[in-house]
Design a protein around this motif. Structure first.
Motif, short mmCIF file in Angstrom:
data_model
loop_
_atom_site.label_atom_id
_atom_site.label_comp_id
_atom_site.label_asym_id
_atom_site.label_seq_id
_atom_site.Cartn_x
_atom_site.Cartn_y
_atom_site.Cartn_z
N TYR A 173 -16.36 55.48 150.06
CA TYR A 173 -17.53 55.47 149.74
C TYR A 173 -18.61 55.00 150.74
CZ TYR A 173 -15.33 54.73 144.85
OH TYR A 173 -14.45 54.95 144.13
N ALA A 174 -19.78 55.37 150.94
CA ALA A 174 -20.63 55.23 151.82
C ALA A 174 -21.33 53.77 151.76
CB ALA A 174 -22.04 55.97 151.81
N LEU A 175 -21.33 53.21 153.09
CA LEU A 175 -21.59 51.53 153.11
C LEU A 175 -23.23 51.74 153.12
CD1 LEU A 175 -18.92 50.09 155.46
CD2 LEU A 175 -18.99 49.69 153.14
N PRO A 176 -23.75 50.55 152.77
CA PRO A 176 -25.42 50.49 152.86
C PRO A 176 -25.47 50.67 154.46
CG PRO A 176 -24.40 48.71 151.26
CD PRO A 176 -23.47 49.43 151.85
N ASP A 177 -26.75 51.14 154.76
CA ASP A 177 -27.25 51.21 156.15
C ASP A 177 -27.04 49.92 156.76
OD1 ASP A 177 -27.31 53.95 155.72
OD2 ASP A 177 -29.44 54.17 155.35
N ASN A 178 -27.57 48.81 156.08
CA ASN A 178 -27.68 47.60 156.85
C ASN A 178 -26.68 46.78 156.79
OD1 ASN A 178 -27.63 47.06 154.01
ND2 ASN A 178 -29.57 45.95 154.16
N THR A 179 -25.38 47.34 156.68
CA THR A 179 -24.19 46.53 156.56
C THR A 179 -23.71 45.97 157.90
OG1 THR A 179 -23.34 47.83 154.69
CG2 THR A 179 -21.59 46.55 156.02
N VAL A 180 -23.45 44.75 158.05
CA VAL A 180 -22.98 44.15 159.20
C VAL A 180 -21.67 44.10 159.39
CG1 VAL A 180 -22.65 42.08 160.96
CG2 VAL A 180 -24.97 42.97 159.76
N ARG A 181 -20.99 43.64 158.10
CA ARG A 181 -19.63 43.43 157.89
C ARG A 181 -19.21 43.09 156.47
NH1 ARG A 181 -19.09 40.08 161.25
NH2 ARG A 181 -19.00 38.05 160.21
N VAL A 182 -18.18 43.93 155.89
CA VAL A 182 -17.80 43.99 154.61
C VAL A 182 -16.78 42.73 154.21
CG1 VAL A 182 -16.26 45.00 152.57
CG2 VAL A 182 -17.87 46.35 154.16
N LEU A 183 -17.24 41.79 153.61
CA LEU A 183 -16.63 40.60 153.23
C LEU A 183 -15.43 40.72 152.21
CD1 LEU A 183 -19.64 37.89 153.54
CD2 LEU A 183 -17.89 38.60 155.16
N ALA A 184 -15.64 41.48 151.01
CA ALA A 184 -14.81 41.47 149.89
C ALA A 184 -15.12 42.75 149.13
CB ALA A 184 -15.04 40.35 149.04
N LEU A 185 -14.15 43.50 148.37
CA LEU A 185 -14.34 44.30 147.46
C LEU A 185 -14.39 43.65 146.06
CD1 LEU A 185 -14.45 47.44 146.64
CD2 LEU A 185 -12.02 47.16 146.24
N ILE A 186 -15.77 43.85 145.25
CA ILE A 186 -15.81 42.91 144.22
C ILE A 186 -16.25 43.66 143.02
CG2 ILE A 186 -16.77 40.80 145.46
CD1 ILE A 186 -19.52 41.92 144.52
N ASP A 187 -16.29 43.29 141.60
CA ASP A 187 -16.53 44.08 140.50
C ASP A 187 -17.85 43.66 140.16
OD1 ASP A 187 -16.77 41.28 139.32
OD2 ASP A 187 -14.92 41.58 138.15
N GLU A 188 -18.63 44.16 139.34
CA GLU A 188 -20.13 44.47 138.82
C GLU A 188 -20.61 42.85 138.42
OE1 GLU A 188 -21.14 46.52 135.42
OE2 GLU A 188 -19.37 45.88 134.22
N ASP A 189 -19.76 41.79 138.42
CA ASP A 189 -19.97 40.59 137.95
C ASP A 189 -19.99 39.69 139.60
OD1 ASP A 189 -20.46 40.74 135.27
OD2 ASP A 189 -18.31 40.87 134.98
N GLY A 190 -19.52 40.31 140.48
CA GLY A 190 -19.46 39.58 141.55
C GLY A 190 -18.17 38.94 142.00
N ASP A 191 -17.15 39.21 141.24
CA ASP A 191 -15.75 38.50 141.38
C ASP A 191 -14.78 39.39 142.18
OD1 ASP A 191 -16.29 36.29 139.64
OD2 ASP A 191 -15.86 37.60 137.76
N ASN A 192 -14.23 38.86 143.12
CA ASN A 192 -13.38 39.43 143.98
C ASN A 192 -12.22 40.37 143.06
OD1 ASN A 192 -14.53 38.27 145.92
ND2 ASN A 192 -12.88 37.43 147.01
N VAL A 193 -11.96 41.73 143.37
CA VAL A 193 -10.74 42.18 142.86
C VAL A 193 -9.67 42.45 143.96
CG1 VAL A 193 -12.47 43.61 141.64
CG2 VAL A 193 -12.05 44.56 143.80
N GLU A 194 -8.50 42.74 143.27
CA GLU A 194 -7.33 42.67 143.97
C GLU A 194 -6.89 44.09 144.65
OE1 GLU A 194 -4.21 40.91 141.88
OE2 GLU A 194 -5.27 38.89 141.37
N TYR A 195 -7.72 45.15 144.63
CA TYR A 195 -7.40 46.14 145.17
C TYR A 195 -7.58 46.15 146.77
CZ TYR A 195 -7.48 48.83 140.96
OH TYR A 195 -7.29 49.26 139.68
N ALA A 196 -6.68 46.82 147.33
CA ALA A 196 -6.69 46.81 148.85
C ALA A 196 -8.02 47.81 149.56
CB ALA A 196 -5.35 47.60 149.50
#
Length: 226
Positions: free
Chosen positions: A74-97
């Protein structure tokens, strides 16, 4: 606070005259303007998760699936400095690598897109990430200070040609890093004004444990007095 304020703070540290605007036709203005974007990006890229500049993305746009490895990218937003976590639509971390990378697309011109690769299906890929915020008015003062001192560090020699300035600024920058790290750690954390320590709200286990201990102490007193 604006770009001029941040530059002038750096110039003040090394004893240089202030500027009225980054576009001024002065040596200080030209040098500071040339180094400003670099020093700002340098501070954003420090290995500190800047809480004040953390955001959640909308659903990420899917690109062509990788040839190997993860199922999707997936394309990251242009203003991304660093990805912290993969989350679901509610903002909770998901366990996928997941991992970040780039997608190179050749054509009349070659485009390179920063990506996040994972097995999460399209429509379900959201991230928590640090945003490169360009509006200086939003910067905490302790964050802006890091940019100012980096400007001072780089300009101390070409503007003042006085080596001790570099040593002084280096020490100031080291102290400012400590202040910024501590302030960032407490960002959006409630502080007990009596001892300036973070309060721990929402963890009822701690509260219950304290209550149980108090009840136990009362029982001990009753037993000892019987």
């Amino acid at each position: 606070m604006n770009k001029t304020d941040i530059i002038n703070a750096g110039l003040f540290v090394i004893g240089a005259k202030k500027i009225f605007a980054p576009s001024d036709n002065t040596k200080a203005a030209r040098l500071a303007s040339s180094i400003y974007e670099y020093t700002r990006k340098l501070v954003f890229d420090l290995p500190i998760n800047w809480h004040w500049a953390t955001a959640r993305s909308a659903s990420l746009s899917q690109l062509t699936d990788p040839a190997t490895g993860f199922d999707h990218q997936y394309a990251l937003p242009d203003n991304t400095v660093r990805v912290l976590a993969l989350i679901d639509e509610d903002g909770d971390n998901v366990e996928y690598a997941w991992e970040t990378g780039v997608f190179i697309e050749a054509g009349d011109t070659t485009t390179i897109t920063k990506t996040l690769q994972t097995n999460v299906d399209a429509g379900d890929a959201f991230i928590k990430y640090i945003v490169l915020i360009e509006d200086e008015a939003m910067y905490p003062a302790w964050f802006a200070q890091l940019i100012s001192l980096n400007i001072a560090l780089y300009l101390s020699e070409p503007i003042k040609q006085y080596t001790p300035h570099y040593t002084k600024v280096s020490k100031m920058l080291e102290a400012a890093m400590t202040v910024a790290s501590e302030a960032n750690a407490l960002w959006n954390t409630k502080i007990n004004t009596n001892n300036n320590r973070p309060t721990d709200e929402g963890n009822t286990d701690l509260v219950d444990a304290a209550g149980i201990q108090a009840d136990t102490d009362i029982v001990k007193v009753l037993i000892n007095n019987s």
